[in-house]
Design an enzyme around this catalytic site. Structure first.
Site, PDB file in Angstrom:
ATOM      1  N   GLU A 193      -8.092   0.599   8.719  1.00 60.12           N
ATOM      2  CA  GLU A 193      -8.208   1.153  10.189  1.00 60.12           C
ATOM      3  C   GLU A 193      -8.417  -0.103  11.016  1.00 60.12           C
ATOM      4  O   GLU A 193      -8.172  -0.241  12.233  1.00 60.12           O
ATOM      5  CB  GLU A 193      -9.367   2.134  10.132  1.00 60.12           C
ATOM      6  CG  GLU A 193      -9.045   3.606   9.659  1.00 60.12           C
ATOM      7  CD  GLU A 193      -7.800   4.259  10.330  1.00 60.12           C
ATOM      8  OE1 GLU A 193      -7.604   3.964  11.729  1.00 60.12           O
ATOM      9  OE2 GLU A 193      -7.199   5.055   9.994  1.00 60.12           O
ATOM     10  N   TYR A 245     -13.460   6.582  17.387  1.00 61.52           N
ATOM     11  CA  TYR A 245     -12.111   6.874  16.717  1.00 61.52           C
ATOM     12  C   TYR A 245     -12.130   6.379  15.119  1.00 61.52           C
ATOM     13  O   TYR A 245     -11.445   6.991  14.321  1.00 61.52           O
ATOM     14  CB  TYR A 245     -10.885   5.931  17.247  1.00 61.52           C
ATOM     15  CG  TYR A 245      -9.569   6.200  16.862  1.00 61.52           C
ATOM     16  CD1 TYR A 245      -8.747   7.290  17.069  1.00 61.52           C
ATOM     17  CD2 TYR A 245      -9.302   5.360  16.049  1.00 61.52           C
ATOM     18  CE1 TYR A 245      -7.474   7.599  16.342  1.00 61.52           C
ATOM     19  CE2 TYR A 245      -8.068   5.492  15.138  1.00 61.52           C
ATOM     20  CZ  TYR A 245      -7.152   6.587  15.449  1.00 61.52           C
ATOM     21  OH  TYR A 245      -6.026   6.840  14.689  1.00 61.52           O
ATOM     22  N   ASP A 249      -5.024   9.963  18.667  1.00 60.48           N
ATOM     23  CA  ASP A 249      -4.448   8.547  19.342  1.00 60.48           C
ATOM     24  C   ASP A 249      -3.318   8.680  20.411  1.00 60.48           C
ATOM     25  O   ASP A 249      -3.005   9.792  20.542  1.00 60.48           O
ATOM     26  CB  ASP A 249      -4.170   7.596  18.136  1.00 60.48           C
ATOM     27  CG  ASP A 249      -2.984   8.234  17.091  1.00 60.48           C
ATOM     28  OD1 ASP A 249      -2.539   9.296  17.510  1.00 60.48           O
ATOM     29  OD2 ASP A 249      -2.438   7.495  16.276  1.00 60.48           O
TER      30      ASP A 249
END
Length: 316
Positions: free
Chosen positions: A57, A142, A160
């Site tokens: 990520e 996020y 997103d």
């Protein structure tokens, strides 16, 4: 739960998604079956290890996924666990990040510190909820939600750029972050964040990109999609990323890469090595370079030493 007037007990307003169909289960089933039938193979989709997912990520934040794959594999070969990363010299981690052009080098620093926190504050075990994961250095909402979703199947709906584009086109959701959050949350099946979030991001990346490939990719939402029915495939406004070429980010990377190869470098020597138009008293001279080094120092990446007759820089 959905009320008779079409509003959701989870806060979905009727005008958030004018085209959202009444049979939400059919929408969910169609997407999951499409994803499970065929999807892009990324190695981090085959693991539930939170450390491996966190690395993917962080690497993916400003790097194309086809470039992330070899970097991710190399990183995990060198530091296969959070404990191994925590034991590493931070300058080595930063140098790796710079060598692989993975974006802002302070992300490498934060990843190293997050790995240290897992060992010192969590007994070597990653926290599982999005809220707890945000306590790790450099992990924002996020990323925390993504790790919670893909490692523990315990996240909220991921929103997103790809997901926003899908919801905007398919269900006529207004270009409003709060509306996107409400609709995404309402659509995601309870307790199914791992598969659902992967599936809806895959839809945005494969079938509903900037140039839609509805029929070619067999989009599972065509029968409900507002854009497919009207032919209006506009998308939400997305902030334009500044050009990397000639940016401060590019020169920050050059500084870190060069300092990783030397114990220390005198400031003018460093300047001449990172840009051909460096002149000590020019527009891109000592004052400009000192500002760049000061930013890197604030990020904990670089140490500046002022001697009697020269200024040098080194990695921390």
């Amino acid at each position: 739960m959905t009320d008779h007037d079409g509003t959701s007990s989870r806060g979905l307003a009727a005008d958030d998604a004018p085209s959202l169909p009444a049979d939400r289960d059919a929408v969910r089933t169609a997407l999951v079956e499409w994803y499970e039938g065929d999807h892009r193979e990324f190695p981090w989709r085959r693991t539930t290890d939170p450390y491996e997912i966190l690395v993917s990520e962080v690497m993916s934040q400003q790097t194309q996924l086809d470039r992330v794959v070899p970097a991710w594999e190399d990183f995990l070969e060198r530091w296969p666990t959070a404990a191994a990363l925590a034991d590493a010299d931070r300058s080595d981690v930063v140098a790796f990040w710079s060598d692989h052009s993975l974006g802002y080098n302070n992300r490498a620093k934060y990843l190293h510190e997050a790995a240290t926190q897992v060992g010192t504050e969590y007994g070597g075990e990653f926290p599982e909820s999005p809220e707890e994961l945000q306590e790790l250095m450099g992990v924002g909402p996020y990323t925390a939600n993504a790790v919670a979703s893909f490692a523990f199947d315990a996240g909220d709906a991921v929103v997103d750029t790809n997901v926003k584009r899908v919801l905007y086109r398919a269900f006529d959701v207004p270009d409003d972050d709060a509306a996107f959050e409400r609709v995404a949350s309402h659509l995601m099946p309870e307790g199914g964040s791992r598969t659902w979030n992967n599936a809806i991001m895959e839809l945005g990346g494969v079938a509903c990109g900037k140039k839609p490939r509805c029929d070619e990719a067999g989009c599972p939402w065509r029968e409900w999609c507002h854009a497919y029915q009207t032919g209006d495939f506009t998308a939400p406004d997305v902030p334009t990323q500044p050009s990397f070429e000639g940016s401060r980010r590019q020169f920050r990377g050059r500084v870190v890469r060069l300092l990783g190869e030397h114990e220390e470098i005198e400031i003018d020597t460093l300047g001449h090595r990172i840009r051909v138009d460096y002149t000590p008293d020019g527009e891109h001279g000592r004052e400009w370079l000192r500002g760049l080094l000061s930013d890197l120092s604030d990020d904990g990446l670089v140490q500046i030493e002022n001697g009697d007759d020269r200024i040098t820089a080194r990695l921390r």
